[in-house]
Design a protein around this motif. Structure first.
Motif, PDB file in Angstrom:
ATOM      1  N   ALA A  87       0.928  -1.280   0.011  1.00 24.54           N
ATOM      2  CA  ALA A  87      -0.051   0.090  -0.062  1.00 24.54           C
ATOM      3  C   ALA A  87       0.898   1.289  -0.082  1.00 24.54           C
ATOM      4  CB  ALA A  87      -1.090  -0.131   1.149  1.00 24.54           C
ATOM      5  N   THR A  88       2.063   1.057   0.449  1.00 23.69           N
ATOM      6  CA  THR A  88       2.924   2.319   0.576  1.00 23.69           C
ATOM      7  C   THR A  88       3.680   2.534  -0.821  1.00 23.69           C
ATOM      8  OG1 THR A  88       4.501   0.914   1.444  1.00 23.69           O
ATOM      9  CG2 THR A  88       3.435   2.114   2.853  1.00 23.69           C
ATOM     10  N   GLY A  92       0.396   2.743  -5.011  1.00 18.89           N
ATOM     11  CA  GLY A  92      -0.574   2.011  -3.893  1.00 18.89           C
ATOM     12  C   GLY A  92      -0.444   0.682  -4.304  1.00 18.89           C
ATOM     13  N   GLY A  93       0.459   0.228  -4.873  1.00 19.82           N
ATOM     14  CA  GLY A  93       0.792  -1.373  -4.849  1.00 19.82           C
ATOM     15  C   GLY A  93       0.221  -1.925  -6.290  1.00 19.82           C
ATOM     16  N   THR A 310      -5.736  -3.437   0.895  1.00 12.67           N
ATOM     17  CA  THR A 310      -6.865  -4.258   1.426  1.00 12.67           C
ATOM     18  C   THR A 310      -7.688  -4.434  -0.319  1.00 12.67           C
ATOM     19  OG1 THR A 310      -8.219  -2.341   1.483  1.00 12.67           O
ATOM     20  CG2 THR A 310      -7.434  -3.356   3.566  1.00 12.67           C
ATOM     21  N   SER A 311      -8.576  -5.272  -0.399  1.00 10.38           N
ATOM     22  CA  SER A 311      -8.941  -5.666  -1.720  1.00 10.38           C
ATOM     23  C   SER A 311      -9.775  -4.419  -2.158  1.00 10.38           C
ATOM     24  CB  SER A 311      -9.886  -6.763  -1.734  1.00 10.38           C
ATOM     25  OG  SER A 311     -10.768  -6.759  -0.549  1.00 10.38           O
ATOM     26  N   GLU A 312     -10.434  -3.790  -1.165  1.00 11.17           N
ATOM     27  CA  GLU A 312     -11.382  -2.463  -1.401  1.00 11.17           C
ATOM     28  C   GLU A 312     -10.352  -1.394  -1.854  1.00 11.17           C
ATOM     29  OE1 GLU A 312     -13.300  -0.287   1.893  1.00 11.17           O
ATOM     30  OE2 GLU A 312     -14.689  -1.151   0.955  1.00 11.17           O
ATOM     31  N   ASP A 313      -9.095  -1.099  -1.378  1.00 11.39           N
ATOM     32  CA  ASP A 313      -8.166  -0.386  -1.634  1.00 11.39           C
ATOM     33  C   ASP A 313      -7.429  -0.502  -2.977  1.00 11.39           C
ATOM     34  OD1 ASP A 313      -8.240   1.194   0.417  1.00 11.39           O
ATOM     35  OD2 ASP A 313      -6.467   0.480   1.364  1.00 11.39           O
ATOM     36  N   ALA A 314      -7.387  -1.742  -3.394  1.00  9.51           N
ATOM     37  CA  ALA A 314      -6.523  -2.178  -4.591  1.00  9.51           C
ATOM     38  C   ALA A 314      -7.466  -1.928  -5.877  1.00  9.51           C
ATOM     39  CB  ALA A 314      -6.308  -3.917  -4.447  1.00  9.51           C
TER      40      ALA A 314
END
Ligand SMILES: Cc1ncc(C[n+]2csc(CCOP(=O)(O)OP(=O)(O)O)c2C)c(N)n1
Length: 320
Positions: A87-88, A92-93, A310-314
């Motif tokens: 995430a960093t 954001g990965g 998280t899957s939401e962030d991804a």
């Protein structure tokens, strides 16, 4: 022009080399789940061109982006975290090795579509021109780009509007496993740019001082309103097209050719030149190696200890 001492040019190339070697060493661990195109052997172009830029100038890149990102001052922690899908990471990965970006230092982004960032760079230069800023935009790409129509449209548009953009072609002779003479007629690439109506240069991309000198002239021209500039630099890719390995088992180039390419190392030749001028430079090299080793170890630690998205962030910021 931002002045960079010969020793700093050396350290910047060495740093890129050691970072990529560390990535190559750890790739087999299967924790970096993205394709990776190394620029080992081609470091002098990224370093020499970026040394001639102002911090506020902008850079775009392609699939072989690590060197360009690092030479423009991109954050190493964010780059390694991106390769590890954390995430960093600078995307954001989500993007991996081929989608690097660091707007804080004017590294506007890299994408893997061959030729894809060339019109983006022209758009960036057009914006600078409309705003009458003195910002120059640089885009790095390979010789394979010249089989893409969008590149010719971009050169045409930039020449027509006299935009402050520098096109940098890293001619390593290959597009994946195919040599240029099997893909293109026999004519120098930079002459094509000249025919589009812009100043065009060519030079040895494995000589960092030569890269810096040619780039400085081209960037000054662009900044002074003399329109787009083009440079073709000859160089050689040491590792496989995509991945960490040497590829002399693939038979598209000979072991002898690879060895000869590696014999023309931009870092070793610059070190030899600096040591000839001042024998104590060999001690400086040891100091640089040490500093770089520590920096790389800390960056891997940062990346590996960072959280995965998280899957939401991804899925955020994904448009279809
Ligand atoms: C439009 C498009 N066509 C094909 C590809 C597949 N591809 C990825 S890298 C590459 C070779 C590019 O060669 P070059 O531009 O010379 O750069 P190099 O890899 O030699 O640094 C190709 C054909 C792609 N990514 N995009």
């Amino acid at each position: 022009m931002q002045q960079m001492q010969p020793a700093r040019l050396f350290k910047s190339m060495l740093r890129i080399r050691r970072i990529e070697e560390a990535l190559a060493d750890r790739y087999a661990e299967q924790e970096m789940r993205c394709p990776m195109h190394l620029c080992i052997g081609q470091e002098a172009i990224a370093v020499g061109v970026c040394a001639a830029l102002h911090p506020t100038d902008r850079v775009f890149s392609n699939h072989r982006a690590h060197g360009h990102y690092l030479a423009k001052g991109g954050n190493l922690n964010a780059m390694l975290a991106e390769l590890y899908g954390r995430a960093t990471g600078c995307c954001g990965g989500r993007g991996g090795s081929m989608h690097l970006i660091d707007l804080d230092v004017g590294f506007m982004g890299s994408t893997p579509i061959v030729g894809g960032t060339v019109p983006l760079a022209v758009g960036s230069a057009w914006a600078s021109s409309l705003k009458q800023s003195d910002q120059v935009t640089v885009v790095f790409f390979g010789d394979g780009c010249f089989e893409e129509g969008v590149v010719h449209e971009s050169l045409n548009f930039a020449a027509l509007h006299k935009l402050p953009v520098l096109f940098v072609c890293e001619n390593n002779d290959f597009s994946v496993y195919t040599r240029r003479n099997e893909r293109q007629p026999d004519r120098p690439i930079y002459r094509l740019a000249e025919a589009h109506g812009m100043a065009a240069f060519s030079g040895n991309g494995n000589d960092v001082e030569e890269v810096l000198n040619i780039s400085s002239e081209a960037i000054d021209n662009a900044r002074l309103g003399r329109g787009p500039q083009f440079i073709e630099f000859r160089t050689y890719r040491w590792r496989e097209h995509c991945g960490p390995n040497f590829d002399d088992d693939l038979n598209y180039r000979s072991t002898q050719e690879i060895e000869s390419g590696m014999g023309d190392c931009p870092i070793a030749s610059h070190a030899a030149e600096l040591t000839l001028k001042d024998a104590s430079f060999s001690r400086d090299i040891e100091k640089y190696e040490d500093e770089i080793r520590q920096e790389i170890a800390a960056a891997f630690e940062f990346a590996l200890s960072s959280k995965k998205p998280t899957s939401e962030d991804a899925c955020g910021k994904v448009y279809a």
